[in-house]
Design a protein around this motif. Structure first.
Motif, PDB file in Angstrom:
ATOM      1  N   ALA A   5       0.815  -1.225   0.000  1.00  0.00           N
ATOM      2  CA  ALA A   5       0.000   0.000   0.000  1.00  0.00           C
ATOM      3  C   ALA A   5       0.848   1.274   0.000  1.00  0.00           C
ATOM      4  O   ALA A   5       0.584   2.180  -0.807  1.00  0.00           O
ATOM      5  N   PRO A   6       1.856   1.398   0.862  1.00  0.00           N
ATOM      6  CA  PRO A   6       2.669   2.634   0.824  1.00  0.00           C
ATOM      7  C   PRO A   6       3.403   2.822  -0.507  1.00  0.00           C
ATOM      8  O   PRO A   6       3.539   3.950  -0.981  1.00  0.00           O
ATOM      9  N   ILE A   7       3.839   1.735  -1.122  1.00  0.00           N
ATOM     10  CA  ILE A   7       4.538   1.848  -2.399  1.00  0.00           C
ATOM     11  C   ILE A   7       3.584   2.330  -3.486  1.00  0.00           C
ATOM     12  O   ILE A   7       3.907   3.247  -4.252  1.00  0.00           O
ATOM     13  N   VAL A   8       2.392   1.735  -3.532  1.00  0.00           N
ATOM     14  CA  VAL A   8       1.396   2.155  -4.532  1.00  0.00           C
ATOM     15  C   VAL A   8       1.011   3.613  -4.304  1.00  0.00           C
ATOM     16  O   VAL A   8       0.936   4.399  -5.254  1.00  0.00           O
ATOM     17  N   LEU A   9       0.775   3.989  -3.052  1.00  0.00           N
ATOM     18  CA  LEU A   9       0.441   5.384  -2.748  1.00  0.00           C
ATOM     19  C   LEU A   9       1.586   6.318  -3.120  1.00  0.00           C
ATOM     20  O   LEU A   9       1.368   7.413  -3.642  1.00  0.00           O
ATOM     21  N   GLY A  10       2.825   5.903  -2.870  1.00  0.00           N
ATOM     22  CA  GLY A  10       3.984   6.714  -3.230  1.00  0.00           C
ATOM     23  C   GLY A  10       4.071   6.956  -4.726  1.00  0.00           C
ATOM     24  O   GLY A  10       4.331   8.079  -5.169  1.00  0.00           O
ATOM     25  N   VAL A  11       3.820   5.924  -5.515  1.00  0.00           N
ATOM     26  CA  VAL A  11       3.847   6.071  -6.974  1.00  0.00           C
ATOM     27  C   VAL A  11       2.707   6.977  -7.439  1.00  0.00           C
ATOM     28  O   VAL A  11       2.904   7.868  -8.266  1.00  0.00           O
ATOM     29  N   LEU A  12       1.508   6.768  -6.892  1.00  0.00           N
ATOM     30  CA  LEU A  12       0.349   7.575  -7.307  1.00  0.00           C
ATOM     31  C   LEU A  12       0.527   9.051  -6.958  1.00  0.00           C
ATOM     32  O   LEU A  12       0.231   9.927  -7.773  1.00  0.00           O
ATOM     33  N   VAL A  13       1.022   9.335  -5.757  1.00  0.00           N
ATOM     34  CA  VAL A  13       1.227  10.735  -5.368  1.00  0.00           C
ATOM     35  C   VAL A  13       2.334  11.357  -6.209  1.00  0.00           C
ATOM     36  O   VAL A  13       2.228  12.516  -6.639  1.00  0.00           O
ATOM     37  N   THR A  14       3.389  10.608  -6.486  1.00  0.00           N
ATOM     38  CA  THR A  14       4.462  11.123  -7.335  1.00  0.00           C
ATOM     39  C   THR A  14       3.926  11.480  -8.719  1.00  0.00           C
ATOM     40  O   THR A  14       4.233  12.550  -9.256  1.00  0.00           O
ATOM     41  N   LEU A  15       3.121  10.608  -9.298  1.00  0.00           N
ATOM     42  CA  LEU A  15       2.526  10.911 -10.602  1.00  0.00           C
ATOM     43  C   LEU A  15       1.618  12.129 -10.515  1.00  0.00           C
ATOM     44  O   LEU A  15       1.591  12.950 -11.434  1.00  0.00           O
ATOM     45  N   ALA A  16       0.887  12.270  -9.416  1.00  0.00           N
ATOM     46  CA  ALA A  16       0.005  13.434  -9.248  1.00  0.00           C
ATOM     47  C   ALA A  16       0.801  14.730  -9.166  1.00  0.00           C
ATOM     48  O   ALA A  16       0.328  15.781  -9.606  1.00  0.00           O
ATOM     49  N   THR A  17       2.026  14.663  -8.646  1.00  0.00           N
ATOM     50  CA  THR A  17       2.823  15.886  -8.532  1.00  0.00           C
ATOM     51  C   THR A  17       3.346  16.362  -9.884  1.00  0.00           C
ATOM     52  O   THR A  17       3.968  17.422  -9.953  1.00  0.00           O
ATOM     53  N   SER A  18       3.077  15.625 -10.940  1.00  0.00           N
ATOM     54  CA  SER A  18       3.469  16.114 -12.270  1.00  0.00           C
ATOM     55  C   SER A  18       2.679  17.375 -12.628  1.00  0.00           C
ATOM     56  O   SER A  18       3.045  18.084 -13.563  1.00  0.00           O
ATOM     57  N   ALA A  19       1.635  17.674 -11.872  1.00  0.00           N
ATOM     58  CA  ALA A  19       0.863  18.903 -12.087  1.00  0.00           C
ATOM     59  C   ALA A  19       1.532  20.120 -11.448  1.00  0.00           C
ATOM     60  O   ALA A  19       1.152  21.253 -11.716  1.00  0.00           O
ATOM     61  N   VAL A  20       2.529  19.888 -10.595  1.00  0.00           N
ATOM     62  CA  VAL A  20       3.236  20.986  -9.927  1.00  0.00           C
ATOM     63  C   VAL A  20       4.337  21.482 -10.856  1.00  0.00           C
ATOM     64  O   VAL A  20       5.306  20.787 -11.130  1.00  0.00           O
ATOM     65  N   ARG A  21       4.171  22.686 -11.349  1.00  0.00           N
ATOM     66  CA  ARG A  21       5.119  23.269 -12.314  1.00  0.00           C
ATOM     67  C   ARG A  21       6.222  24.026 -11.600  1.00  0.00           C
ATOM     68  O   ARG A  21       5.976  24.709 -10.601  1.00  0.00           O
ATOM     69  N   GLN A  22       7.417  23.894 -12.114  1.00  0.00           N
ATOM     70  CA  GLN A  22       8.563  24.629 -11.602  1.00  0.00           C
ATOM     71  C   GLN A  22       9.613  24.721 -12.703  1.00  0.00           C
ATOM     72  O   GLN A  22       9.352  24.339 -13.833  1.00  0.00           O
ATOM     73  N   HIS A  23      10.764  25.234 -12.368  1.00  0.00           N
ATOM     74  CA  HIS A  23      11.870  25.328 -13.325  1.00  0.00           C
ATOM     75  C   HIS A  23      13.092  24.675 -12.708  1.00  0.00           C
ATOM     76  O   HIS A  23      13.226  24.613 -11.491  1.00  0.00           O
ATOM     77  N   THR A  24      13.971  24.201 -13.559  1.00  0.00           N
ATOM     78  CA  THR A  24      15.213  23.605 -13.093  1.00  0.00           C
ATOM     79  C   THR A  24      16.315  23.938 -14.096  1.00  0.00           C
ATOM     80  O   THR A  24      16.036  24.389 -15.206  1.00  0.00           O
ATOM     81  N   ILE A  25      17.524  23.719 -13.688  1.00  0.00           N
ATOM     82  CA  ILE A  25      18.660  23.917 -14.591  1.00  0.00           C
ATOM     83  C   ILE A  25      19.050  22.554 -15.149  1.00  0.00           C
ATOM     84  O   ILE A  25      19.262  21.605 -14.394  1.00  0.00           O
ATOM     85  N   ALA A  26      19.108  22.468 -16.466  1.00  0.00           N
ATOM     86  CA  ALA A  26      19.444  21.206 -17.126  1.00  0.00           C
ATOM     87  C   ALA A  26      20.554  21.434 -18.134  1.00  0.00           C
ATOM     88  O   ALA A  26      20.706  22.526 -18.679  1.00  0.00           O
ATOM     89  N   ARG A  27      21.327  20.384 -18.381  1.00  0.00           N
ATOM     90  CA  ARG A  27      22.400  20.437 -19.371  1.00  0.00           C
ATOM     91  C   ARG A  27      22.060  19.476 -20.497  1.00  0.00           C
ATOM     92  O   ARG A  27      21.702  18.328 -20.255  1.00  0.00           O
ATOM     93  N   TYR A  28      22.171  19.964 -21.713  1.00  0.00           N
ATOM     94  CA  TYR A  28      21.923  19.147 -22.896  1.00  0.00           C
ATOM     95  C   TYR A  28      23.097  19.318 -23.839  1.00  0.00           C
ATOM     96  O   TYR A  28      23.306  20.398 -24.396  1.00  0.00           O
ATOM     97  N   ALA A  29      23.853  18.269 -24.043  1.00  0.00           N
ATOM     98  CA  ALA A  29      25.019  18.340 -24.923  1.00  0.00           C
ATOM     99  C   ALA A  29      24.612  18.580 -26.373  1.00  0.00           C
ATOM    100  O   ALA A  29      25.363  19.183 -27.137  1.00  0.00           O
ATOM    101  N   ASP A  30      23.414  18.134 -26.751  1.00  0.00           N
ATOM    102  CA  ASP A  30      22.971  18.274 -28.135  1.00  0.00           C
ATOM    103  C   ASP A  30      22.339  19.623 -28.438  1.00  0.00           C
ATOM    104  O   ASP A  30      22.027  19.925 -29.581  1.00  0.00           O
ATOM    105  N   VAL A  31      22.154  20.474 -27.416  1.00  0.00           N
ATOM    106  CA  VAL A  31      21.607  21.820 -27.609  1.00  0.00           C
ATOM    107  C   VAL A  31      22.707  22.804 -27.231  1.00  0.00           C
ATOM    108  O   VAL A  31      23.085  22.900 -26.066  1.00  0.00           O
ATOM    109  N   GLU A  32      23.241  23.519 -28.197  1.00  0.00           N
ATOM    110  CA  GLU A  32      24.407  24.376 -27.971  1.00  0.00           C
ATOM    111  C   GLU A  32      24.181  25.385 -26.847  1.00  0.00           C
ATOM    112  O   GLU A  32      25.050  25.604 -26.015  1.00  0.00           O
ATOM    113  N   ALA A  33      23.012  26.001 -26.790  1.00  0.00           N
ATOM    114  CA  ALA A  33      22.747  27.016 -25.775  1.00  0.00           C
ATOM    115  C   ALA A  33      22.644  26.419 -24.365  1.00  0.00           C
ATOM    116  O   ALA A  33      22.754  27.141 -23.386  1.00  0.00           O
ATOM    117  N   CYS A  34      22.451  25.111 -24.270  1.00  0.00           N
ATOM    118  CA  CYS A  34      22.279  24.468 -22.955  1.00  0.00           C
ATOM    119  C   CYS A  34      23.412  23.509 -22.606  1.00  0.00           C
ATOM    120  O   CYS A  34      23.277  22.698 -21.686  1.00  0.00           O
TER     121      CYS A  34
END
Length: 102
Positions: A5-34
């Protein structure tokens, strides 16, 4: 089955948090600007685990559908840590509920 039960709830809540928008710093070798890092849209909480791919995705949009279609990326470390954190929170909440019911 009590451990599942805690594992299933953990996965479900994690998926639900995909609605929480934010920004992060990411590096992409294939994108020159990043190549050395740039700010991109992200989702998930407390750690962002859905990350916008500036080379493929429409700017500042990130979603689970984008990951499935290949235009956004998963941050596997953030995803794993969020699932573990939410599963631990669910385990604690369920343990407290069991104790209160006694």
């Amino acid at each position: 089955m009590r451990w599942l039960a805690p594992i299933v709830l953990g996965v479900l809540v994690t998926l639900a948090t995909s609605a929480v928008r934010q920004h992060t710093i990411a590096r992409y070798a294939d994108v020159e600007a990043c190549a050395s890092g740039c700010t991109v849209a992200a989702a998930g909480w407390p750690l962002p685990w859905l990350v916008d791919d500036p080379g493929l995705s429409p700017a500042n949009l990130v979603s689970l559908r984008g990951v499935v279609s290949g235009v956004d990326r998963l941050n596997y470390e953030g995803l794993a840590l969020d699932v573990v954190a939410w599963a631990l929170a669910a385990w604690l909440a369920l343990a407290l509920l069991r104790r209160v019911r006694r």
